[in-house]
Design an enzyme around this catalytic site. Structure first.
Site, short mmCIF file in Angstrom:
data_model
loop_
_atom_site.label_atom_id
_atom_site.label_comp_id
_atom_site.label_asym_id
_atom_site.label_seq_id
_atom_site.Cartn_x
_atom_site.Cartn_y
_atom_site.Cartn_z
N LYS A 91 -2.08 -4.48 -5.23
CA LYS A 91 -2.20 -4.08 -3.82
C LYS A 91 -2.78 -2.68 -3.77
CE LYS A 91 -1.19 -3.39 0.61
NZ LYS A 91 0.18 -3.61 1.09
N VAL A 92 -3.83 -2.51 -2.98
CA VAL A 92 -4.46 -1.20 -2.83
C VAL A 92 -4.76 -0.93 -1.36
CG1 VAL A 92 -5.53 -1.28 -5.11
CG2 VAL A 92 -6.83 -2.05 -3.10
N SER A 93 -5.10 0.30 -1.07
CA SER A 93 -5.65 0.65 0.24
C SER A 93 -7.09 0.16 0.30
CB SER A 93 -5.65 2.16 0.43
OG SER A 93 -4.36 2.71 0.26
N THR A 132 -6.57 4.18 3.12
CA THR A 132 -7.33 3.83 4.31
C THR A 132 -7.04 4.80 5.43
OG1 THR A 132 -7.11 1.51 3.63
CG2 THR A 132 -7.91 1.93 5.86
N ALA A 133 -5.79 5.22 5.54
CA ALA A 133 -5.39 6.15 6.60
C ALA A 133 -6.23 7.42 6.55
CB ALA A 133 -3.91 6.48 6.47
N HIS A 171 3.18 2.91 6.75
CA HIS A 171 4.41 2.14 6.49
C HIS A 171 5.43 2.36 7.62
CE1 HIS A 171 2.42 1.29 2.85
NE2 HIS A 171 2.92 2.23 2.08
#
Length: 263
Positions: free
Chosen positions: A55-57, A109-110, A148
């Site tokens: 799982k990644v951004s 991503t943020a 999150h």
């Protein structure tokens, strides 16, 4: 075949993958050796190519697309679930110019979306996502970008909203915000359909058996409030977690790729 799997500790990931990790669904012919960590750590693992499924951004995908493909299942996209910029005593992003902003990682991503809308005329301070609210409260940062569970509870800490990055993205792109992707190492591309089906089965199990999954989710959650965790899962685990195909074409330009990266 043993696969090295990396997921974050956020509730949507633990909800999706708990049945796989604890063998509540059939994962044959695979077994999984699991790493649970902060998403920025996972971004780094992907950059070094040391995990098979990770799982990644979405923000890091342009840097690793030569090593990985994106599985169509298991990711985090959606509406009304994007990162938020918060502060104490500051009320607009313009007031922050030159100020210190705590970010959940330079590859997230943020952070990428913040720069897309507001530029880079700030002093960015990378830190683990769960340290950001305390940093703003204690004056170590003038503002913070929350991901999150933090996006649901900042008002409980007396912080105010400066910008909802998801809302800005949705208005500009007319698409769900792409937050997290499940990557599959390129050498296992032929196994993509089978892995997608395993992840879909895992999601369906969790939805139908939440009381079984719940202890695992709560073990790793940063916020233990039932309503916060429930809202988190409902927003982040959705139709796009089952199959991102309907919006792949809109996401592809953002990650500097084409739809063939989605497998």
């Amino acid at each position: 075949m043993e696969l090295r799997l990396g997921i974050s500790t956020c509730p949507n990931d633990t909800f999706i993958f708990m049945p796989i990790i604890h063998n509540f669904v059939d994962t044959s012919p695979f077994t999984f050796r699991v790493v649970l960590d902060d998403v920025e750590k996972l971004n780094g693992f992907a950059a070094r190519g040391i995990l098979d499924v990770v799982k990644v951004s979405y923000g890091v995908v342009p840097k690793v697309k030569n090593k990985y493909n994106i599985l169509k299942s298991g990711g985090a996209l959606g509406y009304n679930c994007g990162p938020v910029v918060v502060s104490s005593g500051i009320f607009t992003v313009d007031e922050l110019k030159g100020g210190k902003i705590a970010i959940p990682g330079e590859n997230t991503t943020a952070f990428m979306i913040f720069k897309y809308f507001f530029g880079e005329d700030f002093d960015f301070i990378p830190m683990r996502f769960d340290k950001i609210i305390p940093a703003v409260e204690e004056g170590k940062a003038d503002a913070g970008i929350l991901i999150h569970e933090g996006r649901f509870v900042y008002s409980n800490h007396g912080l105010n909203l400066l910008a909802d990055l998801g809302e800005l993205w949705e208005k500009k792109q007319s698409a769900p915000i792409p937050l997290g992707a499940i990557l599959l190492t390129d050498k296992l591309k032929k196994e993509a359909e089978l892995l997608n089906n395993i992840i879909k089965s895992s999601i369906k199990f969790s939805r139908n058996n939440f009381e079984i999954v719940k202890p695992f989710v709560y073990r790793y959650a940063q916020q233990l409030d039932n309503d916060v965790i429930k809202k988190h899962i409902e927003l982040f685990v959705n139709e796009y977690s089952l199959d991102v195909t309907p919006v792949a074409a809109k996401i592809a330009p953002f990650i500097q790729a084409d739809e063939r990266l989605f497998v």
